[in-house]
Design a protein around this motif. Structure first.
Motif, short mmCIF file in Angstrom:
data_model
loop_
_atom_site.label_atom_id
_atom_site.label_comp_id
_atom_site.label_asym_id
_atom_site.label_seq_id
_atom_site.Cartn_x
_atom_site.Cartn_y
_atom_site.Cartn_z
N ALA A 321 20.25 -47.66 -3.77
CA ALA A 321 21.18 -48.06 -2.72
C ALA A 321 22.58 -47.53 -2.99
N MET A 322 23.05 -47.66 -4.24
CA MET A 322 24.40 -47.22 -4.56
C MET A 322 24.50 -45.70 -4.54
N SER A 323 23.45 -44.99 -4.95
CA SER A 323 23.46 -43.52 -4.90
C SER A 323 23.64 -43.02 -3.48
N GLU A 324 22.94 -43.65 -2.54
CA GLU A 324 23.05 -43.25 -1.15
C GLU A 324 24.47 -43.46 -0.63
N LYS A 325 25.07 -44.58 -0.94
CA LYS A 325 26.43 -44.85 -0.48
C LYS A 325 27.44 -43.92 -1.14
N LEU A 326 27.27 -43.68 -2.43
CA LEU A 326 28.20 -42.81 -3.15
C LEU A 326 28.10 -41.37 -2.64
N ALA A 327 26.88 -40.90 -2.39
CA ALA A 327 26.69 -39.55 -1.86
C ALA A 327 27.34 -39.41 -0.49
N ALA A 328 27.24 -40.44 0.33
CA ALA A 328 27.86 -40.39 1.65
C ALA A 328 29.38 -40.30 1.53
N ARG A 329 29.97 -41.00 0.56
CA ARG A 329 31.41 -40.91 0.33
C ARG A 329 31.81 -39.49 -0.08
N LEU A 330 31.07 -38.89 -0.99
CA LEU A 330 31.38 -37.53 -1.45
C LEU A 330 31.25 -36.53 -0.32
N ALA A 331 30.19 -36.66 0.48
CA ALA A 331 29.98 -35.75 1.61
C ALA A 331 31.12 -35.87 2.61
N ALA A 332 31.60 -37.09 2.84
CA ALA A 332 32.70 -37.29 3.78
C ALA A 332 33.99 -36.65 3.28
N GLU A 333 34.10 -36.45 1.97
CA GLU A 333 35.28 -35.82 1.38
C GLU A 333 35.13 -34.31 1.25
N GLY A 334 34.05 -33.76 1.80
CA GLY A 334 33.87 -32.32 1.80
C GLY A 334 33.13 -31.76 0.61
N VAL A 335 32.54 -32.62 -0.22
CA VAL A 335 31.76 -32.15 -1.37
C VAL A 335 30.31 -31.96 -0.93
N THR A 337 26.73 -32.27 -1.22
CA THR A 337 26.06 -33.29 -2.02
C THR A 337 24.57 -33.35 -1.76
N VAL A 338 23.80 -33.49 -2.82
CA VAL A 338 22.34 -33.67 -2.75
C VAL A 338 22.01 -34.97 -3.45
N VAL A 339 21.10 -35.75 -2.87
CA VAL A 339 20.68 -37.02 -3.47
C VAL A 339 19.26 -36.86 -4.01
N VAL A 340 19.06 -37.30 -5.24
CA VAL A 340 17.74 -37.25 -5.88
C VAL A 340 17.45 -38.63 -6.43
N HIS A 341 16.28 -39.17 -6.11
CA HIS A 341 15.85 -40.46 -6.64
C HIS A 341 14.74 -40.19 -7.66
N ARG A 342 15.11 -40.08 -8.91
CA ARG A 342 14.22 -39.59 -9.94
C ARG A 342 13.01 -40.50 -10.18
N ASP A 343 13.25 -41.80 -10.24
CA ASP A 343 12.20 -42.71 -10.70
C ASP A 343 11.66 -43.62 -9.60
N MET A 344 12.12 -43.43 -8.38
CA MET A 344 11.63 -44.28 -7.29
C MET A 344 10.14 -44.00 -7.06
N GLY A 345 9.36 -45.05 -7.08
CA GLY A 345 7.92 -44.90 -6.91
C GLY A 345 7.14 -44.87 -8.21
N ARG A 346 7.81 -44.93 -9.35
CA ARG A 346 7.12 -44.86 -10.65
C ARG A 346 6.58 -46.20 -11.09
#
Length: 347
Positions: A321-335, A337-346
């Motif tokens: 959840a926090m990765s998604e929000k943080l990535a959205a903040r970075l993208a809004a600032e012009g960075v 950004t790619v989001v990867v969920h390494r361990d989701m589903g393990r």
């Protein structure tokens, strides 16, 4: 490299990925074993000239801008080339000089996808080196905009670099390193005199050389920064490629909420639960501000890629959840950004 291979190379639009961090100290040089990162090329408009026989309504091809990088072995040719690659240039290492006009022609056929080409020419291709002047004359006759960048360094600095990695100079043969350096200087003397830009790297480290190349070729554009935001679970280990690591285990775990346990941080209810916990939004605001400060420093140091790892216990709820929000903040600032969920589903 054959002409067929050159055609295949010029047709690729996807660049090599970053291979690892750059060394922080010591002068740069591809012949001394140092690594540099790669990047993805971007599109720019080249000079418009006619190619082939002109007919009414014929389309004009965009002739790529060309930079030829050469200089002393160990002086930083690869670092300079990788810097241009990060700035969006299509880079070809150790291309025989006779194939440079062919490379430019293939770029002109790419419909603007290969608008700027950088070619590294060095003594590894010395049997082709005599063809360079003929190729340059051919390019001039075609009206190709081209520049020669020559990387220079003192004998003492070059000897230290080769000795530090215990590698021989390409031209030393059975002699000493200084013999190879002297032979190379003589071979490159005429090309150095024709260079449009000479950079002495004797006292430069990797970052200082990249800064000089940026100053010459980046124009008014600020170097781009690409970010990967990765969620992970601490119980599966830290990501080995993380530049920054942050721990979300200070927030209550949705795993202990029965109705939320089956879902992940991508679920809106789970995300709202996490973000509404005391301190969560404040953390997001302050950490996003901190990343702005860090990103500005990375750009100054020539770093183009950053991986931010966001962890929780299992990598399923809070970190996602926090990765998604943080990535959205970075993208809004012009960075970018790619989001990867390494361990989701393990689990």
């Amino acid at each position: 490299m054959t002409e067929h291979e050159a055609q295949a190379t010029a047709g690729r639009e996807q660049a090599r990925p970053t291979t690892g961090p750059e060394p922080a100290h010591g002068a740069t040089g591809e012949d001394t074993g140092q690594q540099t990162a790669g990047s993805e090329p971007r599109q720019d408009n080249g000079a418009q000239v006619s190619t082939g026989k002109e007919t009414a309504g014929a389309h004009e091809a965009a002739i790529p801008e060309l930079v030829i990088i050469s200089g002393m072995s160990g002086a930083g040719r690869s670092t300079a080339a990788k810097c241009l690659e990060d700035l969006g240039w299509f880079v070809v290492d150790n291309l025989p000089p006779a194939l440079i006009p062919t490379m430019v022609e293939l770029g002109a056929r790419s419909q603007g996808n290969v608008a700027r080409i950088a070619v590294v020419v060095d003594v590894r291709g010395r049997r082709f080196f005599d063809n360079l002047r003929e190729s340059l004359a051919d390019l001039d006759a075609r009206g190709v905009t081209r520049r020669i960048v020559f990387l220079e360094s003192s004998d003492d600095a070059l000897v230290r670099r080769f000795e530090s990695v215990r590698r021989p100079h390409p031209l030393q043969g059975d002699g000493r390193i200084v013999d190879g350096i002297a032979a190379e200087r003589e071979l490159l003397r005429e090309l150095r005199g024709d260079a449009d830009l000479v950079i002495d790297t004797s006292s430069l480290n990797v970052h200082e050389l990249r800064a000089k190349m940026d100053a010459q070729f980046a124009g008014e554009e600020e170097p781009e920064l690409r970010a990967t935001v990765m969620s992970f679970g601490f119980k599966y280990g830290l990501p080995v490629d993380a530049d920054l690591v942050v721990d979300m285990r200070f927030l209550p775990n949705p795993h202990w909420v029965p109705e939320l346990r089956p879902f992940t941080g991508l679920n809106e209810e789970v995300s709202s639960y996490v973000l509404n916990q005391p301190g969560a939004k404040e953390f997001l605001d302050r950490y996003a501000e901190l990343l702005q400060l860090i990103a500005a420093g990375y750009r100054r140091e020539g770093k183009r890629y950053v991986t931010v790892a966001v962890g929780c216990t299992g990598g399923k709820h809070r970190s996602v959840a926090m990765s998604e929000k943080l990535a959205a903040r970075l993208a809004a600032e012009g960075v970018e950004t790619v989001v990867v969920h390494r361990d989701m589903g393990r689990e």
